[in-house]
Design an enzyme around this catalytic site. Structure first.
Site, mmCIF file in Angstrom:
data_model
loop_
_atom_site.group_PDB
_atom_site.id
_atom_site.type_symbol
_atom_site.label_atom_id
_atom_site.label_comp_id
_atom_site.label_asym_id
_atom_site.label_seq_id
_atom_site.Cartn_x
_atom_site.Cartn_y
_atom_site.Cartn_z
ATOM 1 N N ASP A 1 0.859 -1.189 0.000
ATOM 2 C CA ASP A 1 0.000 0.000 0.000
ATOM 3 C C ASP A 1 0.893 1.236 0.000
ATOM 4 O OD1 ASP A 1 -2.326 1.798 0.434
ATOM 5 O OD2 ASP A 1 -3.339 -0.069 0.935
ATOM 6 N N HIS B 1 -2.940 3.075 -4.630
ATOM 7 C CA HIS B 1 -2.306 2.657 -3.375
ATOM 8 C C HIS B 1 -0.903 2.116 -3.636
ATOM 9 C CE1 HIS B 1 -5.592 3.504 -0.647
ATOM 10 N NE2 HIS B 1 -6.445 2.850 -1.407
ATOM 11 N N ASP C 1 -8.937 -0.679 -5.932
ATOM 12 C CA ASP C 1 -9.799 0.318 -5.280
ATOM 13 C C ASP C 1 -9.133 1.690 -5.259
ATOM 14 O OD1 ASP C 1 -7.825 -0.661 -3.512
ATOM 15 O OD2 ASP C 1 -8.907 0.160 -1.799
ATOM 16 N N GLU C 2 -9.950 2.692 -5.072
ATOM 17 C CA GLU C 2 -9.500 4.043 -4.745
ATOM 18 C C GLU C 2 -8.310 4.507 -5.587
ATOM 19 O OE1 GLU C 2 -10.941 4.304 -0.132
ATOM 20 O OE2 GLU C 2 -8.989 3.388 -0.459
ATOM 21 N N TYR D 1 -16.207 -4.233 8.684
ATOM 22 C CA TYR D 1 -14.926 -3.525 8.794
ATOM 23 C C TYR D 1 -14.601 -3.406 10.288
ATOM 24 C CZ TYR D 1 -13.803 -2.209 3.984
ATOM 25 O OH TYR D 1 -13.412 -2.231 2.673
ATOM 26 N N PHE D 2 -13.619 -4.194 10.711
ATOM 27 C CA PHE D 2 -13.360 -4.269 12.146
ATOM 28 C C PHE D 2 -12.360 -3.208 12.615
ATOM 29 C CE2 PHE D 2 -14.515 -8.961 11.430
ATOM 30 C CZ PHE D 2 -15.862 -8.638 11.428
HETATM 31 C C1 ACM Z 1 -11.023 -0.457 0.829
HETATM 32 O O1 ACM Z 1 -11.501 -0.423 1.975
HETATM 33 N N1 ACM Z 1 -10.420 0.601 0.320
HETATM 34 C C2 ACM Z 1 -11.114 -1.625 0.006
#
Ligand code: ACM
Ligand code: ZN
Length: 754
Positions: A188, A261, A324-325, A416-417
């Protein structure tokens, strides 16, 4: 009378024994029948091994038994008390299923496959009761198999690094609760964590950042610790962990993030970015504009080389490639990216990302691997064989299923913990939002999807992003027991899911969890404010606690609640401002969890009718009455009090019901630019009498506080029935700001009229 007591007592004991026998098992098995008798596992017991393919499973069981204090031997035959392991796919028809038969003289564990045997071993561990160099296992018959074939937990090791010891323990825990996959988020912006021999600068440069943000990203100005931070896993360590996991029935799926990322990789190899750098691994959290250049062929050479080494290390069929993102800002400015789009007649940068992902997919498919990508890979067209991991809610996953692609559900609303599990102030800083244990447990995956498409939902995954998982201890605290609730959602039949029952079994897991450094903690039982409703001039607070046979006691005078305080039996009605303090107590009068402290302001608009011109964003819409319900939203804004308008203006008209003379109108606006939350550009407050001819009494254009901005408008002596609040949204965020190009969120809570 006395007789009846005894009968009742007997019934309760019998019932508790049956529950207890069952109580240790999470996830709840498909079918469980307790029988009479107990199998005593001691030094004379033999683990019978007749199938060489099960040697590893037998050794694992042997190790677990030895860890529990009983020396036990593996043997090829046995005269007496024995445990036999078998595979029989006719007897046990379901993948990963098992049949566990325990009598007072023998235990037979039959798996559909090796995975089934391993799951059965975990059930056995949860059943046995240790004591005095022996384990007692109540006789029973258990038939069990999973609901979903993919049951996974992720861990982000980029934002914070976790030791191999911790990862082994994590895998042990995943195996204990019958997960079969560990998704290892290895790369990342903040650090590259896997050794790639062909690219040594990934180790010497990309694995390190110069400092780390202190506290939450929303707090400004940002503060840094000034300490170099990093590390990576050697290929030797990776291979060993992959083997360790496989022995426990866990497949490790690596994730190599692209095209976004990627800042840490760019820091090591700046020629792979659109601008050429220089770049540095990020010191804080978020989404960064610098990504892999899609117009540069050497990017694909690099990624394919990396993936070659990754495939050599990880036998998993699926490889996660992120997706993602990925902001398109650099690609829009980059001559090479634009040239690529032109050459391939791609209509926009989303199509360019889709092409990027498909090119990587082809490479991996040609080596018999499949890709997984986050749901953004739907944008611009899905790669033909991709599995979609749906995180921004379920929408992406449902779309992908409609396109007949495999889907893994991991909606941030439920699994999402890194989000808060409690709203108490004492909680360690977390990403945000509120996902208590019960909410995880309540998750019903793809409930709206047609039956004919359900088979595309291959399973579920929980996320542990580590921006705020600053230590291994904190990671354990955030992930467990919520991962156990997810384990049950993923494994057990929907019809057997029952939260109280789950909690009773969870309480029986304390001993096992302690082995893995997870301390018993009853915070999920503590009293919570369930619901706030109003009547004109009154606030009604509904409380709840799952503490078994417990009671909630509360005060309204500021004192700490004790066993003699008011007993909560129905919603607390407040007609005057006060602070409610409530505490749950168990059957023995011991406090469960911490005190709930809730200030309530009862004012002239409490329970008034509120009319909104624009609808808040669904996620930030607790109902318009939340504006005047007496409860002020906090700076964590995860309390279902704030109304949030995405891109649109906030306009509310409050009707006091009759003309009144009022002194002031107060309200709070939230301002956290690093969360894309912007206070109004212009705020205007107007009042009107019965005739509804509004007169502006207050205007504000500057909101200087990062956090909650209180506003106070002094009204004077006008007779007022209606109050109109008009707030102009910042709209599209300007260049240079966090989230540039996306919509600002305008957030307001509690309008207090006095
Ligand atoms: C993510 O939570 N960006 C996959
Ligand atoms: Zn480029």
């Amino acid at each position: 009378m006395l007789k009846r007591h005894w009968l009742l007592l007997f019934t309760i004991c019998w019932w508790q024994l049956t529950i207890q026998a069952q109580s240790s098992i999470i996830p709840r098995p498909v079918a469980y029948r307790p029988d009479a008798g107990v199998f005593v596992l001691d030094a004379d017991t033999r683990l019978l091994l007749t199938e060489p393919a099960l040697a590893g499973a037998a050794q694992l069981l042997q190790r677990y038994v030895q860890e529990a204090g009983v020396p036990v031997a593996v043997a090829a035959s046995s005269g007496g008390n024995a445990i036999s392991l078998k595979v029989d796919s006719n007897r046990v028809p379901d993948l990963e299923g098992y049949l566990l038969q325990v009598t007072s003289t023998a235990i037979t564990l039959t798996g559909h496959d090796l995975a089934g045997v391993l799951h059965g071993i975990q059930s056995l561990r949860q059943l046995w009761q240790p004591g005095n160099a022996r384990l007692r296992i109540p006789a029973c018959e258990m038939t069990d198999h999973p609901r979903f074939g993919y049951r996974s937990m992720a861990l982000d090791v980029s934002r914070h690094f976790f030791s191999i010891d911790f990862l082994q323990q994590y895998i042990d825990l995943l195996a204990l609760y019958k997960f079969n996959t560990f998704h290892w988020h290895l790369t990342d912006d903040q650090g590259w964590r896997i050794e790639i021999k062909k690219y040594p600068r990934l180790q010497s440069v990309a694995a390190w950042r110069s400092a780390t943000l202190i506290g939450h990203k929303k707090e400004t100005p940002h503060r840094f610790d000034g300490k170099r931070y990093g590390g990576y896993y050697t290929q030797q360590e990776v291979k060993q962990l992959v083997r360790y996991a496989a022995q426990r029935g866990i497949t490790i799926i690596p994730e190599i993030e692209m095209p976004g990322h990627a800042l840490a990789a760019l820091a090591a190899y700046p020629q792979l970015g659109c601008t050429g750098g220089p770049y540095a691994a990020a010191r804080f959290w978020g989404v960064f504009d610098d990504v892999f250049c899609a117009g540069n062929d050497s990017v694909f050479t690099f990624l394919q080389d990396v993936l070659d080494e990754v495939m050599y290390l990880f036998p998993s069929t699926r490889i996660h490639i992120g997706g993602d993102e990925c902001p398109k800002t650099r690609w829009q400015q980059c001559a090479r990216c634009q040239q690529r789009m032109k050459a391939l007649s791609l209509k926009d940068e989303h199509a360019l990302q889709s092409w990027f992902v498909q090119r990587i997919e082809q490479y991996l498919n040609s080596r018999d691997r499949q890709i997984i990508g986050w749901d953004e890979i739907l944008e611009g067209g899905l790669a033909p064989n991709a599995t979609v991991m749906s995180w921004r809610g379920e929408e992406g996953g449902l779309q992908a299923a409609q396109q007949r692609h495999p889907v893994i559900m991991t909606p941030e609303t439920h699994v999402y913990f890194d989000y808060y599990q409690s709203r108490r102030n004492r909680e360690p800083v977390a990403a945000g939002h509120y996902t208590p244990l019960q909410k995880v447990y309540s998750y019903r995956p793809a409930a709206t999807l047609a039956d004919s498409l359900q088979r595309y939902i291959i399973g579920l995954e929980g996320q542990a992003w580590s921006e705020y998982l600053v230590s291994e201890q904190q990671a354990r605290y955030m992930i467990f027991p919520r991962a156990m609730a997810l384990a049950e959602v993923a494994w057990s039949p929907d019809s057997l899911r029952q939260y109280d029952h789950f909690l009773s079994r969870l309480r029986g897991q304390t001993r096992l969890l302690q082995q893995y450094g997870i301390t018993a903690d009853n915070r999920f039982d503590e009293v919570v404010l369930d619901k706030v409703t109003t009547r004109p001039g009154a606030v009604l607070l509904t409380l709840s606690s799952t503490a078994p046979e417990g009671a909630i006691r509360y005060t309204l005078d500021g004192s700490m609640p004790g066993l003699n305080s008011l007993h909560y039996t129905q919603p607390v009605v407040l007609t005057r401002s006060a602070t409610l303090k409530a505490q749950a107590f168990d059957r023995l009068g011991r406090a469960v969890g911490s005190v709930l402290e809730q200030p309530v302001t009862v004012h002239k608009a409490t329970g008034a009718a509120v009319q909104l011109t624009n609808k808040p964003l669904a996620r930030w819409d607790p109902g318009s009455e939340a504006l005047v319900n007496g409860i002020q939203g906090t700076h964590r804004y995860n309390d279902a009090q704030w109304l949030g308008f995405s891109g649109s203006d906030g306009e509310a008209i409050i009707d006091l019901g009759s003309e009144q003379s009022i002194g002031q109108v107060r309200m709070n606006w939230l301002n956290y630019h690093w969360q894309r939350i912007w206070a109004p550009v212009v705020l205007e407050i107007a009042v009107a009498d019965e005739g509804k001819s509004f007169k502006t009494v207050f205007t504000q254009t500057h909101f200087g506080i990062n956090g909650i901005n209180p506003v106070k408008a002094v009204i004077g002596t006008l007779p007022v029935r209606y109050i109109r609040i008009k707030a102009i949204n910042k709209g599209l965020l300007p260049p240079g700001e966090y989230g540039a190009g996306s919509q600002a969120l305008l957030m307001i809570d509690e309008v207090i009229v006095e």
